[in-house]
Write a protein that holds these residues in place. Sequence first.
Motif, PDB file in Angstrom:
ATOM      1  N   TYR A 140      17.900  73.347   6.825  1.00 18.96           N
ATOM      2  CA  TYR A 140      17.516  73.321   5.420  1.00 18.96           C
ATOM      3  C   TYR A 140      16.247  74.140   5.233  1.00 18.96           C
ATOM      4  CZ  TYR A 140      20.805  69.500   5.222  1.00 18.96           C
ATOM      5  OH  TYR A 140      21.948  68.749   5.322  1.00 18.96           O
ATOM      6  N   GLY A 172      13.390  74.968   2.258  1.00 26.22           N
ATOM      7  CA  GLY A 172      12.889  74.567   0.952  1.00 26.22           C
ATOM      8  C   GLY A 172      11.803  75.511   0.485  1.00 26.22           C
ATOM      9  N   GLN A 210      12.166  67.736   1.927  1.00 26.25           N
ATOM     10  CA  GLN A 210      11.800  67.129   0.653  1.00 26.25           C
ATOM     11  C   GLN A 210      10.427  66.465   0.728  1.00 26.25           C
ATOM     12  OE1 GLN A 210      15.314  64.690   0.246  1.00 26.25           O
ATOM     13  NE2 GLN A 210      16.099  66.009  -1.395  1.00 26.25           N
ATOM     14  N   ASP A 211      10.152  65.772   1.822  1.00 24.07           N
ATOM     15  CA  ASP A 211       8.877  65.088   1.992  1.00 24.07           C
ATOM     16  C   ASP A 211       7.720  66.078   2.013  1.00 24.07           C
ATOM     17  OD1 ASP A 211       7.151  62.764   2.611  1.00 24.07           O
ATOM     18  OD2 ASP A 211       6.983  63.742   4.572  1.00 24.07           O
ATOM     19  N   ASP A 262       7.195  67.602  -1.489  1.00 22.80           N
ATOM     20  CA  ASP A 262       6.624  66.598  -2.394  1.00 22.80           C
ATOM     21  C   ASP A 262       5.148  66.362  -2.101  1.00 22.80           C
ATOM     22  OD1 ASP A 262       9.042  66.309  -3.698  1.00 22.80           O
ATOM     23  OD2 ASP A 262       9.603  64.471  -2.624  1.00 22.80           O
ATOM     24  N   GLN A 270      10.895  73.644  -7.413  1.00 21.89           N
ATOM     25  CA  GLN A 270      11.302  73.316  -6.051  1.00 21.89           C
ATOM     26  C   GLN A 270      12.791  73.638  -5.881  1.00 21.89           C
ATOM     27  OE1 GLN A 270      11.566  69.182  -3.762  1.00 21.89           O
ATOM     28  NE2 GLN A 270       9.529  69.523  -4.593  1.00 21.89           N
ATOM     29  N   ILE A 329      15.910  73.719  -2.678  1.00 25.49           N
ATOM     30  CA  ILE A 329      16.275  73.435  -1.293  1.00 25.49           C
ATOM     31  C   ILE A 329      17.656  74.040  -1.041  1.00 25.49           C
ATOM     32  CG2 ILE A 329      16.781  71.649   0.403  1.00 25.49           C
ATOM     33  CD1 ILE A 329      14.707  69.902  -1.010  1.00 25.49           C
TER      34      ILE A 329
END
Length: 97
Positions: A2, A4, A67-68, A71, A90, A92
């Motif tokens: 992934y 991001g 994601q963490d 964020d 954002q 991803i």
Amino acid sequence: MYAGTLSFDLLLGDVRSLKEKRSVVRPIVAELHRKFAVSVAEVGDQDLYRRAEIGIAVVSGELAHVQDVLDRCERWMIARPEVELLSARQRIHGDDD
């Protein structure tokens, strides 16, 4: 895998020149890189002294980790007193894209 990305559109506070802009933006870019282990750069609005666009990228094998990190970067930027966060975008991308 992934990947991001996160981009910030920033309004800088009491800045009157491109030199003053660099003195605000450079420490932000360096701290994001150091604190969150992300790739980060000023990616737009280089010729405007009161605006800055900062881009962040992170790659991981786990979606939750991407994601963490993004964020946490966004929350960190919101808390910066010397800039006003106008927008954050954002995205991803995964293997299925």
